[in-house]
Design a protein around this motif. Structure first.
Motif, PDB file in Angstrom:
ATOM      1  N   LEU A 171      36.819  29.997  44.452  1.00  0.00           N
ATOM      2  CA  LEU A 171      37.945  29.419  43.728  1.00  0.00           C
ATOM      3  C   LEU A 171      37.514  29.380  42.261  1.00  0.00           C
ATOM      4  CD1 LEU A 171      40.756  28.142  43.869  1.00  0.00           C
ATOM      5  CD2 LEU A 171      39.660  25.927  44.297  1.00  0.00           C
ATOM      6  N   VAL A 172      38.236  30.123  41.416  1.00  0.00           N
ATOM      7  CA  VAL A 172      37.773  30.400  40.061  1.00  0.00           C
ATOM      8  C   VAL A 172      38.817  29.970  39.029  1.00  0.00           C
ATOM      9  CG1 VAL A 172      36.981  32.200  38.470  1.00  0.00           C
ATOM     10  CG2 VAL A 172      36.510  32.417  40.931  1.00  0.00           C
ATOM     11  N   VAL A 173      38.431  29.067  38.146  1.00  0.00           N
ATOM     12  CA  VAL A 173      39.246  28.762  36.967  1.00  0.00           C
ATOM     13  C   VAL A 173      38.818  29.740  35.882  1.00  0.00           C
ATOM     14  CG1 VAL A 173      39.743  27.077  35.162  1.00  0.00           C
ATOM     15  CG2 VAL A 173      39.518  26.323  37.534  1.00  0.00           C
ATOM     16  N   THR A 174      39.764  30.513  35.357  1.00  0.00           N
ATOM     17  CA  THR A 174      39.383  31.538  34.394  1.00  0.00           C
ATOM     18  C   THR A 174      40.479  31.791  33.381  1.00  0.00           C
ATOM     19  OG1 THR A 174      38.557  33.811  34.153  1.00  0.00           O
ATOM     20  CG2 THR A 174      40.241  33.443  35.831  1.00  0.00           C
ATOM     21  N   HIS A 175      40.050  32.245  32.197  1.00  0.00           N
ATOM     22  CA  HIS A 175      40.985  32.736  31.196  1.00  0.00           C
ATOM     23  C   HIS A 175      40.859  34.251  31.058  1.00  0.00           C
ATOM     24  CE1 HIS A 175      37.205  32.122  29.002  1.00  0.00           C
ATOM     25  NE2 HIS A 175      37.604  33.107  28.203  1.00  0.00           N
ATOM     26  N   GLU A 176      40.054  34.863  31.924  1.00  0.00           N
ATOM     27  CA  GLU A 176      39.882  36.314  31.920  1.00  0.00           C
ATOM     28  C   GLU A 176      41.003  36.940  32.752  1.00  0.00           C
ATOM     29  OE1 GLU A 176      37.771  37.943  30.141  1.00  0.00           O
ATOM     30  OE2 GLU A 176      36.555  36.260  29.431  1.00  0.00           O
ATOM     31  N   MET A 177      42.105  37.250  32.095  1.00  0.00           N
ATOM     32  CA  MET A 177      43.280  37.715  32.825  1.00  0.00           C
ATOM     33  C   MET A 177      43.043  39.068  33.503  1.00  0.00           C
ATOM     34  SD  MET A 177      45.488  35.315  32.590  1.00  0.00           S
ATOM     35  CE  MET A 177      44.203  34.074  32.443  1.00  0.00           C
ATOM     36  N   ALA A 178      42.297  39.957  32.852  1.00  0.00           N
ATOM     37  CA  ALA A 178      42.033  41.265  33.454  1.00  0.00           C
ATOM     38  C   ALA A 178      41.216  41.104  34.733  1.00  0.00           C
ATOM     39  CB  ALA A 178      41.314  42.172  32.460  1.00  0.00           C
ATOM     40  N   PHE A 179      40.256  40.199  34.717  1.00  0.00           N
ATOM     41  CA  PHE A 179      39.459  39.932  35.920  1.00  0.00           C
ATOM     42  C   PHE A 179      40.347  39.392  37.034  1.00  0.00           C
ATOM     43  CE2 PHE A 179      37.063  36.861  38.490  1.00  0.00           C
ATOM     44  CZ  PHE A 179      36.048  37.669  38.992  1.00  0.00           C
ATOM     45  N   VAL A 239      52.278  38.463  40.485  1.00  0.00           N
ATOM     46  CA  VAL A 239      52.265  37.406  39.475  1.00  0.00           C
ATOM     47  C   VAL A 239      52.192  37.995  38.072  1.00  0.00           C
ATOM     48  CG1 VAL A 239      50.964  35.445  38.558  1.00  0.00           C
ATOM     49  CG2 VAL A 239      51.282  35.678  41.024  1.00  0.00           C
ATOM     50  N   PHE A 240      51.350  39.008  37.877  1.00  0.00           N
ATOM     51  CA  PHE A 240      51.214  39.614  36.555  1.00  0.00           C
ATOM     52  C   PHE A 240      52.330  40.612  36.267  1.00  0.00           C
ATOM     53  CE2 PHE A 240      46.797  38.182  37.150  1.00  0.00           C
ATOM     54  CZ  PHE A 240      46.594  37.561  35.931  1.00  0.00           C
ATOM     55  N   GLY A 241      52.784  41.314  37.296  1.00  0.00           N
ATOM     56  CA  GLY A 241      53.774  42.357  37.072  1.00  0.00           C
ATOM     57  C   GLY A 241      55.211  41.883  37.088  1.00  0.00           C
ATOM     58  N   ALA A 242      55.497  40.860  37.905  1.00  0.00           N
ATOM     59  CA  ALA A 242      56.874  40.367  38.023  1.00  0.00           C
ATOM     60  C   ALA A 242      56.879  38.866  38.295  1.00  0.00           C
ATOM     61  CB  ALA A 242      57.611  41.110  39.141  1.00  0.00           C
ATOM     62  N   PRO A 243      56.374  38.079  37.339  1.00  0.00           N
ATOM     63  CA  PRO A 243      56.347  36.624  37.553  1.00  0.00           C
ATOM     64  C   PRO A 243      57.759  36.066  37.725  1.00  0.00           C
ATOM     65  CG  PRO A 243      55.857  37.164  35.262  1.00  0.00           C
ATOM     66  CD  PRO A 243      55.856  38.449  36.004  1.00  0.00           C
TER      67      PRO A 243
END
Length: 248
Positions: free
Chosen positions: A194-202, A227-231
């Protein structure tokens, strides 16, 4: 199948300020879930509740099927040993070399003898690509190397779940990739994360599921492509638009 982590109606308040509001989230074994969202949305607080570094105000949390919010102090310590956590800051002991930084918790928490702890430490340092740095001290390492030592230290306790709280946020951009590469390796090995991240590409490329939080609530969750393609939520679209091609 019993979820690795199950969060039910979780709430957390500081006085009159509600930081988490009725959070429901389940993480399956071997799943990598990324929590994204603006600062102050409750992501890190949620993560810290999962190993009782923060005390929930209401709700229940289950780790490997065991309810942790009503556990005794000894049970919490045992649970923490199975729930590795990596923070923004590395929290290494500056007066200890890398090998001893990775062996100390094993001996204190698990009661391993020095020989067993050292063998495990060497194995985990090799996994994160730092076998040759065992005799170095934290001040002699780059930030990326220090964070990888912190990951090795957590892994040496043989956790079944790993929690990452913005593990690359304190790193220079050129050092981020080495830490993310280790996390990719852990995913390939089937570690639940479970990862909190601001690295959107990751999050887009590696996560099994992405959870967008805002205002202490889960606004949207789903596979990264969706989520990234059609939020679906306008708030999600507005947040991701700030990252441009990285989230496209």
């Amino acid at each position: 199948m019993v979820p690795a982590i199950e969060i039910v109606a979780l709430a957390k308040s500081y006085g009159t300020v509600e930081v988490l509001k009725q959070i429901n989230l389940s993480v399956a074994p071997s799943e990598l879930v990324c929590l994204i969202g603006p600062s102050g949305s409750g992501k890190s607080t949620l993560l810290r509740c999962c190993n009782r570094l923060e005390e929930p105000s209401d709700g229940k949390i289950y780790v490997q099927g065991a309810e942790i919010c009503s556990s005794s102090k000894r049970e919490i310590q045992r649970m923490r040993a199975k729930t590795g956590m990596v923070f923004q800051s590395f929290n290494l002991y500056p007066h200890l070399d890398v090998l001893r930084n990775v062996t100390l918790a094993q001996r204190k928490v698990l009661g391993r003898d020095w020989q067993t702890a050292e063998a495990k430490a060497q194995e985990m340092l090799a996994l994160v690509g730092l076998a040759e740095k065992a005799a170095s001290y934290p001040a002699e390492l780059s930030g990326g190397q220090q964070q990888r030592v912190a990951i090795a230290r957590a892994l040496a306790l043989d956790p079944t779940v790993m929690l990452f709280d913005e593990p690359t946020s304190a790193l220079d951009p050129e050092l981020v990739g080495s830490v993310l590469a280790v996390m990719r390796t852990l995913k390939d090995k089937g570690m639940t994360m479970l990862v909190v991240t601001h690295e959107m590409a990751f999050a887009r490329d590696v996560a099994d599921r992405v959870v967008f939080m805002d205002g202490g609530r889960i606004v949207e969750e789903g596979p990264p492509d969706r989520v990234f393609g059609a939020p679906k939520a306008e708030r999600t679209r507005a947040f991701l638009s700030r990252f441009g091609s990285a989230a496209a």
